[in-house]
Design a protein around this motif. Structure first.
Motif, PDB file in Angstrom:
ATOM      1  N   ARG A  67       0.852  -1.192   0.000  1.00  0.00           N
ATOM      2  CA  ARG A  67       0.000   0.000   0.000  1.00  0.00           C
ATOM      3  C   ARG A  67       0.892   1.247   0.000  1.00  0.00           C
ATOM      4  O   ARG A  67       1.729   1.412   0.893  1.00  0.00           O
ATOM      5  CB  ARG A  67      -0.878  -0.013   1.251  1.00  0.00           C
ATOM      6  CG  ARG A  67      -1.751   1.218   1.401  1.00  0.00           C
ATOM      7  CD  ARG A  67      -2.489   1.215   2.750  1.00  0.00           C
ATOM      8  NE  ARG A  67      -3.179   2.467   2.906  1.00  0.00           N
ATOM      9  CZ  ARG A  67      -4.511   2.600   2.984  1.00  0.00           C
ATOM     10  NH1 ARG A  67      -5.284   1.553   2.987  1.00  0.00           N
ATOM     11  NH2 ARG A  67      -5.053   3.791   3.090  1.00  0.00           N
TER      12      ARG A  67
ATOM     13  N   LEU B  49      -2.246   6.884  -0.031  1.00  0.00           N
ATOM     14  CA  LEU B  49      -3.086   6.243  -1.051  1.00  0.00           C
ATOM     15  C   LEU B  49      -4.299   7.123  -1.350  1.00  0.00           C
ATOM     16  O   LEU B  49      -4.964   7.599  -0.434  1.00  0.00           O
ATOM     17  CB  LEU B  49      -3.567   4.879  -0.522  1.00  0.00           C
ATOM     18  CG  LEU B  49      -4.528   4.136  -1.436  1.00  0.00           C
ATOM     19  CD1 LEU B  49      -3.778   3.438  -2.550  1.00  0.00           C
ATOM     20  CD2 LEU B  49      -5.336   3.110  -0.632  1.00  0.00           C
ATOM     21  N   GLY B  50      -4.569   7.316  -2.624  1.00  0.00           N
ATOM     22  CA  GLY B  50      -5.744   8.112  -3.006  1.00  0.00           C
ATOM     23  C   GLY B  50      -6.657   7.314  -3.909  1.00  0.00           C
ATOM     24  O   GLY B  50      -6.473   6.109  -4.100  1.00  0.00           O
ATOM     25  N   VAL B  51      -7.615   8.021  -4.485  1.00  0.00           N
ATOM     26  CA  VAL B  51      -8.585   7.392  -5.381  1.00  0.00           C
ATOM     27  C   VAL B  51      -8.009   7.414  -6.790  1.00  0.00           C
ATOM     28  O   VAL B  51      -7.602   8.464  -7.278  1.00  0.00           O
ATOM     29  CB  VAL B  51      -9.919   8.168  -5.306  1.00  0.00           C
ATOM     30  CG1 VAL B  51     -10.893   7.674  -6.360  1.00  0.00           C
ATOM     31  CG2 VAL B  51     -10.515   8.041  -3.905  1.00  0.00           C
TER      32      VAL B  51
ATOM     33  N   THR C 287     -13.580  -1.539  -0.309  1.00  0.00           N
ATOM     34  CA  THR C 287     -12.561  -0.581  -0.767  1.00  0.00           C
ATOM     35  C   THR C 287     -12.611   0.731   0.019  1.00  0.00           C
ATOM     36  O   THR C 287     -11.565   1.328   0.298  1.00  0.00           O
ATOM     37  CB  THR C 287     -12.742  -0.308  -2.279  1.00  0.00           C
ATOM     38  OG1 THR C 287     -12.573  -1.529  -2.980  1.00  0.00           O
ATOM     39  CG2 THR C 287     -11.737   0.693  -2.800  1.00  0.00           C
ATOM     40  N   VAL C 288     -13.811   1.166   0.398  1.00  0.00           N
ATOM     41  CA  VAL C 288     -13.882   2.435   1.148  1.00  0.00           C
ATOM     42  C   VAL C 288     -13.234   2.249   2.525  1.00  0.00           C
ATOM     43  O   VAL C 288     -12.490   3.122   3.008  1.00  0.00           O
ATOM     44  CB  VAL C 288     -15.338   2.945   1.239  1.00  0.00           C
ATOM     45  CG1 VAL C 288     -15.426   4.183   2.117  1.00  0.00           C
ATOM     46  CG2 VAL C 288     -15.864   3.262  -0.169  1.00  0.00           C
TER      47      VAL C 288
ATOM     48  N   VAL D 245     -15.379   4.061  -5.354  1.00  0.00           N
ATOM     49  CA  VAL D 245     -13.984   4.351  -5.692  1.00  0.00           C
ATOM     50  C   VAL D 245     -13.179   3.091  -6.022  1.00  0.00           C
ATOM     51  O   VAL D 245     -13.502   1.988  -5.591  1.00  0.00           O
ATOM     52  CB  VAL D 245     -13.287   5.107  -4.539  1.00  0.00           C
ATOM     53  CG1 VAL D 245     -13.950   6.456  -4.322  1.00  0.00           C
ATOM     54  CG2 VAL D 245     -13.275   4.284  -3.252  1.00  0.00           C
TER      55      VAL D 245
ATOM     56  N   TYR E  93     -10.811   0.211   3.137  1.00  0.00           N
ATOM     57  CA  TYR E  93      -9.370   0.150   2.826  1.00  0.00           C
ATOM     58  C   TYR E  93      -8.797   1.561   2.675  1.00  0.00           C
ATOM     59  O   TYR E  93      -7.749   1.894   3.233  1.00  0.00           O
ATOM     60  CB  TYR E  93      -9.177  -0.657   1.542  1.00  0.00           C
ATOM     61  CG  TYR E  93      -7.745  -0.786   1.086  1.00  0.00           C
ATOM     62  CD1 TYR E  93      -6.833  -1.567   1.783  1.00  0.00           C
ATOM     63  CD2 TYR E  93      -7.302  -0.129  -0.067  1.00  0.00           C
ATOM     64  CE1 TYR E  93      -5.514  -1.703   1.356  1.00  0.00           C
ATOM     65  CE2 TYR E  93      -5.994  -0.252  -0.498  1.00  0.00           C
ATOM     66  CZ  TYR E  93      -5.102  -1.047   0.217  1.00  0.00           C
ATOM     67  OH  TYR E  93      -3.795  -1.164  -0.218  1.00  0.00           O
ATOM     68  N   LEU E  94      -9.542   2.395   1.937  1.00  0.00           N
ATOM     69  CA  LEU E  94      -9.092   3.774   1.718  1.00  0.00           C
ATOM     70  C   LEU E  94      -8.937   4.524   3.042  1.00  0.00           C
ATOM     71  O   LEU E  94      -7.990   5.258   3.245  1.00  0.00           O
ATOM     72  CB  LEU E  94     -10.126   4.477   0.821  1.00  0.00           C
ATOM     73  CG  LEU E  94      -9.807   5.871   0.328  1.00  0.00           C
ATOM     74  CD1 LEU E  94      -8.612   5.849  -0.624  1.00  0.00           C
ATOM     75  CD2 LEU E  94     -11.022   6.456  -0.403  1.00  0.00           C
ATOM     76  N   TYR E  95      -9.871   4.294   3.963  1.00  0.00           N
ATOM     77  CA  TYR E  95      -9.872   4.994   5.254  1.00  0.00           C
ATOM     78  C   TYR E  95      -9.105   4.224   6.341  1.00  0.00           C
ATOM     79  O   TYR E  95      -9.126   4.619   7.506  1.00  0.00           O
ATOM     80  CB  TYR E  95     -11.322   5.230   5.720  1.00  0.00           C
ATOM     81  CG  TYR E  95     -11.994   6.391   5.028  1.00  0.00           C
ATOM     82  CD1 TYR E  95     -12.457   6.287   3.720  1.00  0.00           C
ATOM     83  CD2 TYR E  95     -12.168   7.610   5.682  1.00  0.00           C
ATOM     84  CE1 TYR E  95     -13.069   7.348   3.083  1.00  0.00           C
ATOM     85  CE2 TYR E  95     -12.783   8.679   5.051  1.00  0.00           C
ATOM     86  CZ  TYR E  95     -13.231   8.540   3.751  1.00  0.00           C
ATOM     87  OH  TYR E  95     -13.841   9.612   3.124  1.00  0.00           O
TER      88      TYR E  95
ATOM     89  N   THR F 295      -8.937   2.094  -5.978  1.00  0.00           N
ATOM     90  CA  THR F 295      -7.577   2.548  -5.694  1.00  0.00           C
ATOM     91  C   THR F 295      -6.610   1.778  -6.588  1.00  0.00           C
ATOM     92  O   THR F 295      -6.961   0.748  -7.166  1.00  0.00           O
ATOM     93  CB  THR F 295      -7.182   2.291  -4.214  1.00  0.00           C
ATOM     94  OG1 THR F 295      -6.972   0.885  -4.044  1.00  0.00           O
ATOM     95  CG2 THR F 295      -8.238   2.787  -3.250  1.00  0.00           C
TER      96      THR F 295
END
Ligand code: IPD
Length: 278
Positions: free
Chosen positions: A35, A39-41, A100-101, A51, A103-105, A53
């Motif tokens: 990772r 990390l962004g979208v 995924t959301v 989203v 994961y993003l957060y 990634t």
């Protein structure tokens, strides 16, 4: 047209299950170990909040490459666009990051889901899963099953057999659900939850349908329902539920599909379908 369904005995099913376990675990480690900082979208899909990634894409590319090497005759359907028909009658249905959301957060409820399926995976209700695995790399929990072989949870060297909840009353049932990404759909789903919340113990929205289904298999959720799931959200987790003694149903007599998935012990599924008028 999908190729004929292959005859698969216990040794072939066990091999597919082991492969699903290895693939889900390796991709799960990849999304944690590689990772990138900040990390962004990378892209959006059905709405601005749906989203993707770069790690969804890398995880799917990893799964695609490994499957091409290991099982060149099998088909593949992946959330991020991988799609080809095979000649063997087996199609791998993969979600490279489900949740995924989260994961993003950096909320530790996401997983890689890998399932070996037979039938036509492009048409709801026309396929079934014969082996699958769901791996949460943060908790190091690997849920896995093959048809008629039972469902299991492996954590390190500890392996336990799974059973759905023994709860009989919907009023006492901890109920999982999820929401799609499109605004109109979310608003409808919110209205359904509002009408349900007084009739169950409580509601959980974990944020990964694959983990919701595995939670039902492990008895951590009593029952779960969601509309709008895709095969990659559903394929491995639904086998975990049925192999743990539960049922996974759709609307009316229809099989579980994009319209509706309801999973849990048979009595709770019937009661929840009654309330959902499904
Ligand atoms: C989503 C998650 C979520 C569910 C959505 C799915 P994604 O998958 O499983 O829990 O409510 O319907 O689309 O986008 O994180 O792979």
């Amino acid at each position: 047209m999908a190729p004929d369904r292959p005859q698969l005995g216990p040794p072939e099913l066990a091999t597919l299950e082991q492969m699903a376990c290895d693939l889900a675990t390796s991709a799960g480690r990849l999304i944690v170990d590689e990772r990138p900082r900040g990390l962004g979208v990378a892209a959006t899909k059905s709405s601005d909040t749906d989203v993707v990634t770069v790690m969804d894409q890398r995880s799917e590319a990893f799964l695609r490459e490994r499957l091409e090497q290991l099982r060149p005759d099998d088909g593949l359907l992946g959330e991020e666009g991988a799609s080809h028909e095979g000649s063997s009658g087996i199609t791998w249905v993969v979600d490279p990051i489900d949740g995924t959301v989260n994961y993003l957060y950096e909320i530790p409820a996401y997983a890689v889901s890998v399932a070996a399926c037979v039938g036509d995976v492009r048409h709801g209700g026309e396929w079934e899963t014969v082996a699958g695995a769901v791996y949460n790399p943060i908790t190091d929990e690997l849920f896995h099953a093959h048809a008629d072989g039972g469902a299991f949870l492996r954590r390190g060297t500890d392996v336990q057999s799974l059973s759905v909840s023994g709860e009989k009353e919907l009023a006492k049932a901890l109920t999982g659900t999820g929401f799609g990404y499109e605004v109109a759909k979310r608003e409808r789903q919110g209205a359904v939850v509002a009408s349900l919340i007084g009739q169950v113990r409580d509601i959980r929205r974990i944020g990964s349908a694959a983990l919701d289904l595995c939670s039902v298999g492990a008895g951590r959720l009593d029952v779960y329902y969601e509309s709008g799931l895709n095969p990659w959200d559903q394929a491995a987790g639904q086998l975990i539920v049925t192999e743990a003694g539960g049922v996974v149903a759709g609307r009316g007599a229809a099989p579980p599909d994009k319209d509706l998935v309801v999973a849990g012990p048979a009595a709770l599924v019937a009661a929840l379908k009654g309330i959902l008028k499904a």
